[in-house]
Scaffold this motif. Sequence first.
Motif, PDB file in Angstrom:
ATOM      1  N   VAL A 151       0.944  -1.349  -0.043  1.00  0.00           N
ATOM      2  CA  VAL A 151       0.128   0.044  -0.037  1.00  0.00           C
ATOM      3  C   VAL A 151       0.842   0.916   0.048  1.00  0.00           C
ATOM      4  CG1 VAL A 151      -1.849   1.388   1.418  1.00  0.00           C
ATOM      5  CG2 VAL A 151      -1.642  -1.318   1.272  1.00  0.00           C
ATOM      6  N   GLY A 152       1.034   2.006  -0.980  1.00  0.00           N
ATOM      7  CA  GLY A 152       2.028   3.053  -1.185  1.00  0.00           C
ATOM      8  C   GLY A 152       1.362   4.247  -0.803  1.00  0.00           C
ATOM      9  N   VAL A 153       2.183   5.464  -0.983  1.00  0.00           N
ATOM     10  CA  VAL A 153       1.680   6.856  -0.655  1.00  0.00           C
ATOM     11  C   VAL A 153       1.444   7.705  -2.012  1.00  0.00           C
ATOM     12  CG1 VAL A 153       2.360   9.018   0.292  1.00  0.00           C
ATOM     13  CG2 VAL A 153       2.748   6.885   1.473  1.00  0.00           C
ATOM     14  N   LEU A 154       0.204   8.035  -2.192  1.00  0.00           N
ATOM     15  CA  LEU A 154       0.030   9.045  -3.439  1.00  0.00           C
ATOM     16  C   LEU A 154       0.525  10.449  -3.165  1.00  0.00           C
ATOM     17  CD1 LEU A 154      -3.596   7.407  -4.173  1.00  0.00           C
ATOM     18  CD2 LEU A 154      -1.308   6.751  -5.131  1.00  0.00           C
ATOM     19  N   ASP A 155       0.324  10.946  -2.216  1.00  0.00           N
ATOM     20  CA  ASP A 155       0.774  12.232  -1.937  1.00  0.00           C
ATOM     21  C   ASP A 155       0.674  12.677  -0.544  1.00  0.00           C
ATOM     22  OD1 ASP A 155       1.198  15.012  -2.744  1.00  0.00           O
ATOM     23  OD2 ASP A 155      -0.616  15.542  -3.166  1.00  0.00           O
ATOM     24  N   ARG A 156       1.263  13.788  -0.131  1.00  0.00           N
ATOM     25  CA  ARG A 156       1.492  14.064   1.148  1.00  0.00           C
ATOM     26  C   ARG A 156       1.200  15.721   1.301  1.00  0.00           C
ATOM     27  NH1 ARG A 156       6.335  16.042   3.302  1.00  0.00           N
ATOM     28  NH2 ARG A 156       8.107  15.428   2.045  1.00  0.00           N
ATOM     29  N   SER A 214      -8.158 -10.578  -3.808  1.00  0.00           N
ATOM     30  CA  SER A 214      -7.315 -11.445  -5.125  1.00  0.00           C
ATOM     31  C   SER A 214      -5.815 -11.091  -4.753  1.00  0.00           C
ATOM     32  CB  SER A 214      -7.377 -10.563  -6.286  1.00  0.00           C
ATOM     33  OG  SER A 214      -6.924  -8.983  -6.278  1.00  0.00           O
ATOM     34  N   ARG A 215      -5.478 -10.347  -3.465  1.00  0.00           N
ATOM     35  CA  ARG A 215      -4.135 -10.469  -3.043  1.00  0.00           C
ATOM     36  C   ARG A 215      -3.970  -9.843  -1.912  1.00  0.00           C
ATOM     37  NH1 ARG A 215      -2.129  -4.636  -6.210  1.00  0.00           N
ATOM     38  NH2 ARG A 215      -4.077  -3.735  -5.821  1.00  0.00           N
ATOM     39  N   ALA A 216      -2.961  -9.991  -1.204  1.00  0.00           N
ATOM     40  CA  ALA A 216      -2.449  -9.413   0.025  1.00  0.00           C
ATOM     41  C   ALA A 216      -1.398  -8.057  -0.126  1.00  0.00           C
ATOM     42  CB  ALA A 216      -1.714 -10.480   0.947  1.00  0.00           C
ATOM     43  N   LEU A 217      -1.825  -7.249   0.677  1.00  0.00           N
ATOM     44  CA  LEU A 217      -0.916  -5.932   0.426  1.00  0.00           C
ATOM     45  C   LEU A 217      -0.268  -5.621   1.839  1.00  0.00           C
ATOM     46  CD1 LEU A 217      -3.797  -5.399  -1.253  1.00  0.00           C
ATOM     47  CD2 LEU A 217      -2.207  -3.672  -2.232  1.00  0.00           C
ATOM     48  N   LEU A 218       0.691  -5.323   1.844  1.00  0.00           N
ATOM     49  CA  LEU A 218       1.539  -5.009   3.257  1.00  0.00           C
ATOM     50  C   LEU A 218       1.242  -3.390   3.256  1.00  0.00           C
ATOM     51  CD1 LEU A 218       3.165  -5.772   5.496  1.00  0.00           C
ATOM     52  CD2 LEU A 218       5.208  -5.481   4.336  1.00  0.00           C
ATOM     53  N   SER A 219       0.766  -2.928   4.352  1.00  0.00           N
ATOM     54  CA  SER A 219       0.639  -1.613   4.804  1.00  0.00           C
ATOM     55  C   SER A 219       1.188  -1.123   5.858  1.00  0.00           C
ATOM     56  CB  SER A 219      -0.834  -1.341   5.147  1.00  0.00           C
ATOM     57  OG  SER A 219      -1.356  -1.971   6.114  1.00  0.00           O
TER      58      SER A 219
END
Length: 475
Positions: free
Chosen positions: A51-56, A125-130
């Motif tokens: 789980v990435g970062v889009l903006d801050r 459908s998948r696992a996401l590391l956050s």
Amino acid sequence: MGEVYLAQHPRLPRHDAIKVLPPHLATDEAFRLRFLREADLAATLNHPNIVGVLDRGEEGGRLWLSMPYIDGIDAAAHIAQSPGGLPFDAVVAIVRDTAAALDFAHQRGILHRDVKPANIMLDGSRALLSDFGIARAAGDTSDLTATGTTIGSVAYAAPEQLRGDEIDSRADIYSLATTAYALLTGSRPFDRSSPAAVIAAALDGAVVPVTTRRPDIPPSVDSTIARGMAGSPADRPRSAGEFAAELAAAPAEPTVIRAVPPAAGAHDVPTMIAPTPAPSRPPERKSRRTWVLPTAVAAALVVGALVAGTAAMLGRSDSTGASPAIESSTVPATVVVAPPTMTVPATAPAPTVAPAPTAPSRGAGDLGLTRAVSRPPCDGRFILILGSIEQSNPAVKSLVNDQLSSNPGAEYFYSRALNCGSIRSADDNGEAFYTPYIDYGTSSVAACNGLQHRGVYVRVLRNSTGTGEAANPCK
């Protein structure tokens, strides 16, 4: 360290997750630095399992960052729905995806430091590391994650992390192993009444084996988990992916029993021998069509052409729309399942063979394999279809057994004994068939994970007549 909100993007037709630093922490310079570092680190990790970062940014003195919205639940909530532990196949899929995320981060010099079920999102459908909120770059000597601050969850932290020692990627591997333990058993490996007791137990290293809590799990899983949770980092796998591969391959494969092609007209009296090289291509049968699904393509080269329209084979309705009556659960009188006859390997002395007594059948259509034929209930459960092999196929036993061997937790049923309206008792040739499958019960999440990672298809077992189409548990 943050509050998370679901937000409508002001310009794009999508939802994002917005993480905001609480007001009482916004004035704390140390927390502000940690928050900004989370955004900077996560923004460099562009991976399908992160789980990435889009903006801050900052608004009115409050710091915020935006992330993709994951429409699902975290693995901790999934465990709560299955307190006895998740199916082995589902755990392997979650661990494999999380390991891919960790290896990607580690290759870029970033440690997560807080791998646990609550930080693994499942979108069907998948696992996401956050939550890289306490992540740090390798070699970072700042005190933002030093002793005295909140560094991870003690229940999943590596011993060296609990002691305050220098850590590397192997600490994340330890946490991944403890997470796998929790997913398999429904319990944390060191479940104690206080953080101090958890730390003491983790440093001691004594953990209840997985198979004590889950007798259905192969014993070899215990050694895989133990290696991942080794007290010394040097004794752990070299990468998260290596641990995930060991977990996936942990169940010992039984000996493959290959069928001897019988004489013409004798397909209903199979004979087994000890393991031998694969039999030569059997003569083509003009009046029969034989097929298996893509997961057994190699076997398909031996047994015949692939039948088009896999849904039609298992659909209940025929081409006219009429629904044939449900077949009886007994095997027709023309089918005779004889007790297996074993040939002694050439290296052993030949004993005197006396006529063997007739062994009782383990169920209608049982092939005499190590694993008995099953008859799952028609209660709306999801099954992942691994293949379907016609009864007359000379290699039917070998093909079924190969699927059971290569797919941990798989079973097989005989079509004429199933009596589920959603599964036909015979194919378009009028012949009964055997189907290896994986049973996910009524869990659509587990079935979706299996479907996404295996590339085959799912059916729902019901008493009513089926639609002739494969089910999609991911919807």
